[in-house]
Design a protein around this motif. Structure first.
Motif, PDB file in Angstrom:
ATOM      1  N   ASP A   5       0.312  -1.107   0.164  1.00 25.70           N
ATOM      2  CA  ASP A   5      -0.016   0.368   0.300  1.00 25.70           C
ATOM      3  C   ASP A   5       0.772   1.368   0.189  1.00 25.70           C
ATOM      4  OD1 ASP A   5      -2.176  -1.464  -0.242  1.00 25.70           O
ATOM      5  OD2 ASP A   5      -2.682  -1.479   2.825  1.00 25.70           O
ATOM      6  N   ASP A   6       2.212   0.637  -0.194  1.00 26.09           N
ATOM      7  CA  ASP A   6       2.702   1.962   0.411  1.00 26.09           C
ATOM      8  C   ASP A   6       4.332   2.181  -0.902  1.00 26.09           C
ATOM      9  OD1 ASP A   6       5.822   1.010   2.768  1.00 26.09           O
ATOM     10  OD2 ASP A   6       4.527   0.354   0.524  1.00 26.09           O
ATOM     11  N   VAL A   7       3.264   2.163  -1.848  1.00 27.48           N
ATOM     12  CA  VAL A   7       4.354   2.696  -3.055  1.00 27.48           C
ATOM     13  C   VAL A   7       3.822   3.960  -3.143  1.00 27.48           C
ATOM     14  CG1 VAL A   7       4.013   2.329  -4.973  1.00 27.48           C
ATOM     15  CG2 VAL A   7       3.889   0.185  -3.866  1.00 27.48           C
ATOM     16  N   LYS A   8       5.473   4.939  -3.652  1.00 24.41           N
ATOM     17  CA  LYS A   8       5.205   5.738  -3.661  1.00 24.41           C
ATOM     18  C   LYS A   8       5.296   6.048  -5.405  1.00 24.41           C
ATOM     19  CE  LYS A   8       6.374   7.697   0.673  1.00 24.41           C
ATOM     20  NZ  LYS A   8       6.900   8.453   1.177  1.00 24.41           N
ATOM     21  N   PRO A   9       4.933   7.170  -6.429  1.00 25.36           N
ATOM     22  CA  PRO A   9       4.449   7.510  -7.656  1.00 25.36           C
ATOM     23  C   PRO A   9       6.379   7.774  -7.542  1.00 25.36           C
ATOM     24  CG  PRO A   9       3.482   8.728  -6.905  1.00 25.36           C
ATOM     25  CD  PRO A   9       3.618   8.043  -5.942  1.00 25.36           C
TER      26      PRO A   9
END
Length: 60
Positions: A5-9
């Motif tokens: 859930d914590d994937v950043k662009p």
């Protein structure tokens, strides 16, 4: 496999270059307006013209 859930662009260099290009384009237009106003007296509808002189001087 599920994505976390914590994937950043990732930072996109092309977005930065697009913003820089727009800044240069706007700066070029403003610089061009200033030069045309100084050298040829163009006012661009009053946008670059000096403030109007008062018709009657204010009492002292």
């Amino acid at each position: 496999m599920a994505m976390p859930d914590d994937v950043k662009p990732a930072n996109n260099i092309y977005t930065f270059l697009l913003i820089v290009a727009f800044c240069f384009m706007i700066g070029g237009v403003v610089f061009n307006m200033m030069e045309l106003n100084q050298n040829y007296g163009l006012t661009f509808g009053g946008l670059m013209s000096p403030p109007a002189k008062a018709a009657v001087e204010a009492p002292k």
